[in-house]
Scaffold this motif. Structure first.
Motif, short mmCIF file in Angstrom:
data_model
loop_
_atom_site.label_atom_id
_atom_site.label_comp_id
_atom_site.label_asym_id
_atom_site.label_seq_id
_atom_site.Cartn_x
_atom_site.Cartn_y
_atom_site.Cartn_z
N ARG A 37 0.81 -1.22 0.00
CA ARG A 37 0.00 0.00 0.00
C ARG A 37 0.84 1.26 0.00
N ARG A 38 2.07 1.18 0.53
CA ARG A 38 2.93 2.36 0.62
C ARG A 38 3.26 2.95 -0.74
N ARG A 39 3.13 2.15 -1.81
CA ARG A 39 3.48 2.61 -3.16
C ARG A 39 2.31 3.28 -3.88
N PHE A 40 1.15 3.37 -3.21
CA PHE A 40 -0.05 3.87 -3.86
C PHE A 40 -0.70 4.98 -3.04
N PRO A 41 -1.64 5.71 -3.66
CA PRO A 41 -2.41 6.70 -2.90
C PRO A 41 -3.13 6.03 -1.73
N PRO A 42 -3.49 6.79 -0.69
CA PRO A 42 -4.16 6.20 0.48
C PRO A 42 -5.52 5.63 0.12
#
Length: 472
Positions: free
Chosen positions: A27-32
């Motif tokens: 998830r850290r690589r994508f928007p929230p």
């Protein structure tokens, strides 16, 4: 036995926990966005459907650019005018791809315009746009074809003698024959069996846009066979002195580019491009016209104002031209408001990032699916004074002049904007204005109310209804 069960339970729980940690790391690589769960992603929170209403609620919690996980696959959602516009235009080339799922492969095998990618898509789209311009889309030649079909529709409705009818079939026939004239160079009789089956097949294919069944596959086979027959007929006639239709131009291009290893012009791409034009050129325009007639029954005061403007400016003698929209600001505003308010494409066809990029400051890795919530643009409270009401005033200034609105994006935006936008605009204006000048549309006697809640599907259709076309 108990020990084995405990070990198995611990193993399953550990596996789920590891999957959960993996998702949180990814998830850290994508928007929230909302917290995804192992295997299901966010599907549990979404009741296993990607619905515009659910997206709206999630945007309030996570912002107008957020990530949903469909099973284990991230999907970036753009919500509201600003996010959709900037997300699809600032790095337009980066987000111009289409997903390469099994469903899309069944539909196009990597060919054509709508679902293809890379060099094939760029070349086919560029050629398609060029040919549509050459053929007179937006000019008098194409306008005459639409006028002819609009007049035929008037004649069909006149034969009802003001009795109740469901306008679906005659409207779909009208729109389908416009695209037939563009591609094949001829129209079909409404009683032609192949024409009837073509319309039914296109409707079936569009209805199964989120799944594949035997019936959809069978319809695809029939449509492609019909198109192959038309192509064969053109080839047997030989090269014409002057190209008349889309197939003529395309076959000519195949001959011109033989031996060019960079060219993607062949009969497979021709068949698929025709398929794409039919899907895009019939379903959406016919559905919008069905909403248009329904709204005229629901809002008789709007219908009356349109008719007064048409009578005052054009009279009843000559054919209506697309250029007339400039002298008919209220009519033009009503047509635009019909498109905005009916909002038949809630969520645009999915895009896919073709490289690592960013959308409004958020990182988006290569091969990420991107969804633009068109509904959130056409009902954005920051862009429309009364987004939840049918209000032609959205497209009029204080002096009654027509105004364009930057949040009017029913055809999407960016590199994948609808290839048939101009043709659709012409059809909607000419057919709608021709009908309103010829008839007053009313509810059947004894019917006091009509349902205006859309039927959810690939396009948001009106519920079945009947009306009366009373000659003026």
């Amino acid at each position: 036995m108990l020990t084995v069960s405990v070990v198995l339970l611990v193993f399953v729980v550990s596996l789920l926990f590891l999957q959960f940690l993996k998702l949180q790391w990814m998830r850290r690589r994508f928007p929230p966005g909302p917290t995804p769960y192992p295997f299901f992603g966010n599907m549990l929170q979404m009741n296993f459907q990607i619905h515009h209403g659910i997206l709206k609620k999630m945007a309030k919690m996570h912002g107008n650019v957020f990530t949903l996980w469909v099973l284990n696959h991230p999907v970036v959602v753009l919500q509201g005018f600003q996010a959709v516009k900037e997300g699809l235009t600032v790095h337009a080339e980066d987000v111009a791809g289409r997903p390469t799922s099994r469903f899309f492969h069944i539909l196009n095998h990597g060919n054509g315009v709508m679902f293809s990618n890379g060099h094939v898509w760029k070349q086919q789209r560029r050629f398609g746009l060029a040919i549509m311009r050459k053929m007179g889309v937006g000019k008098k030649e194409q306008e005459y074809r639409i006028q002819e079909e609009a007049c035929d529709l008037v004649e069909r409705l006149q034969k009802t003698n003001g009795k109740p009818l469901d306008p679906t079939t005659p409207v779909v026939h009208t729109v389908s024959n416009v695209i037939c004239s563009v591609i094949f160079g001829h129209r079909f009789s409404k009683d032609d069996e192949n024409f009837q089956r073509l319309i039914e097949s296109i409707d079936t294919i569009a209805a199964f846009v989120n799944s594949i069944s035997f019936f959809a596959a069978s319809s695809i086979d029939f449509v492609n066979t019909l198109f192959a027959t038309e192509i064969k007929s053109h080839k047997e006639k030989g090269k014409p002195d002057e190209n008349q239709d889309f197939i003529d131009y395309y076959l000519d291009e195949i001959d011109k580019t033989k031996g060019n290893t960079d060219a993607t012009y062949d009969e497979e791409n021709l068949t698929q491009t025709i398929f794409d034009l039919f899907i895009a050129g019939t379903e959406t325009t016919a559905t919008t016209l069905r909403w248009a007639l329904l709204y005229m029954v629901v809002y008789p005061d709007v219908q009356e104002k349109v008719q007064k403007e048409l009578d005052a400016v054009l009279g009843c003698s000559r054919l209506i031209c697309y250029e007339d929209r400039k002298k008919l600001p209220y009519t033009n505003a009503v047509i635009h408001e019909i498109q905005r308010y009916s909002n038949i494409i809630l969520i645009g066809l999915p895009r896919q990032s073709v490289k690592d990029t960013e959308l409004l400051g958020f990182p988006v890795p290569k091969n990420t699916i991107i969804l633009a919530n068109i509904d959130s643009v056409l009902s954005d409270p920051g862009k429309w004074e009364t987004p939840d009401q049918f209000n032609p005033g959205h497209f009029l200034d204080k002096d009654g002049n027509f105004i364009n609105r930057d949040a009017f994006l029913p055809f999407s935006i960016g590199h994948r904007v609808c290839i048939g936008e101009l043709l659709a605009r012409m059809e909607l204006f000419i057919v709608f204005s021709t009908l309103l000048r010829a008839f007053t549309f009313t509810l059947p006697e004894g019917v006091k109310e009509v349902n205006t809640k859309f039927v959810f599907g690939s396009t948001m259709k009106p519920p079945p209804y009947q009306l009366c076309a009373i000659p003026r």
